[in-house]
Design an enzyme around this catalytic site. Structure first.
Site, PDB file in Angstrom:
ATOM      1  N   CYS A  74      18.651-103.725  55.799  1.00 58.24           N
ATOM      2  CA  CYS A  74      17.924-102.651  56.491  1.00 58.24           C
ATOM      3  C   CYS A  74      16.683-102.352  55.662  1.00 58.24           C
ATOM      4  O   CYS A  74      16.792-101.997  54.485  1.00 58.24           O
ATOM      5  CB  CYS A  74      18.812-101.415  56.606  1.00 58.24           C
ATOM      6  SG  CYS A  74      17.987 -99.939  57.243  1.00 58.24           S
ATOM      7  N   CYS A 183      11.634-104.374  60.352  1.00 55.20           N
ATOM      8  CA  CYS A 183      12.941-103.792  60.665  1.00 55.20           C
ATOM      9  C   CYS A 183      13.849-104.932  61.082  1.00 55.20           C
ATOM     10  O   CYS A 183      13.442-105.788  61.880  1.00 55.20           O
ATOM     11  CB  CYS A 183      12.822-102.764  61.782  1.00 55.20           C
ATOM     12  SG  CYS A 183      14.408-102.121  62.389  1.00 55.20           S
TER      13      CYS A 183
END
Length: 257
Positions: A74, A183
């Site tokens: 992440c 992302c």
């Protein structure tokens, strides 16, 4: 240490499976445990303190599963929490950051775009990275709403197309020749992004680089496994979306954590 212990991977939801796939393809003999904290997605709109708390919660879960190494799949958690994770736990961590460097180095127009979460773009680590490439113009765009649509199984919805067009068209007008995906959810949008971007604009994500870094670290510390076991996937929400992303070959377990 038992070399056959699993590699733990966590993300704010299903997006980090794009990182898991690269790791699994490169290191097929490694057992992996994937944790999707979809209940708290997206991390990008949360405070740094909350991101650190959630990252520690996920790490605790994976360490309780005897993981030998943790991949923070992440961008937001990496840029906001990995320093604290490394200070707090005695286990190797590998993070994921937007691949600004290769884009900036290879850009011919000296203009690149980055699509990322608010938490990543506002982080100290990201700002330090971009400062290194001051000769390159970086068009930053927060991907408001993208993670939510992905987590709700609406990757190919009209709403997604509309959002992507509104985010990418100004970058095209600014003459970018590289788009950096900041992302781990966003690689799943590449087919749609590709229909919007001109062919000459290259898309970069960090998945393969993270897999290679994982491989290198295991080689350095001698933790390689020779025991191929089925990956394990956990989510704290309805497992249907994660199951659809992975396919029927893998089993997704719903677990409160």
């Amino acid at each position: 240490m038992d070399n056959n212990k699993p590699i733990g991977i966590f993300d704010s939801g299903i997006g980090g499976t794009s990182i898991w796939r690269e790791i699994h393809n490169l290191l097929p003999n490694e057992k992996t445990i994937y944790l999707a904290d979809s209940k708290n997605a997206p991390y990008g709109e949360k405070s740094k303190e909350e991101i650190i708390r959630l990252s520690m919660k996920n790490t605790d879960f994976l360490l309780n599963m005897n993981c030998k190494l943790i991949v923070v799949a992440c961008n937001t958690a990496t840029t906001n929490a990995i320093r604290e994770l490394r200070a707090h736990y005695d286990v190797p961590f590998i993070g994921i950051e937007p691949a600004i460097k290769p884009a900036a180095i290879h850009s011919k127009t000296q203009v690149i775009g980055i699509l990322a979460t608010k938490g990543t773009l506002n982080s100290e680590l990201f700002n330090k990275t971009t400062e290194m490439f001051y000769h390159t113009k970086i068009i930053e765009q927060i991907g408001y709403g993208l993670v939510e649509l992905i987590e709700n199984g609406q990757m190919e919805s009209p709403e997604m197309t509309q959002l992507l067009q509104s985010y990418l068209n100004p970058m095209i007008d600014a003459n970018i020749d590289f788009l950096v995906l900041g992302c781990s959810h966003y690689p799943y949008l590449i087919p749609q992004i590709r229909t919007i971007l001109p062919d000459h604009i290259e898309i970069i994500d960090s998945g393969l680089a993270v897999a290679r870094q994982t491989q290198n670290l295991l080689n350095q510390i001698g933790f390689n496994s020779d025991n191929n076991k089925q990956p394990i996937f956990y989510t704290n929400t309805n497992p249907k979306v994660l199951q659809n992303i992975l396919g029927s070959k893998y089993i997704v377990q719903e677990k409160d954590f």
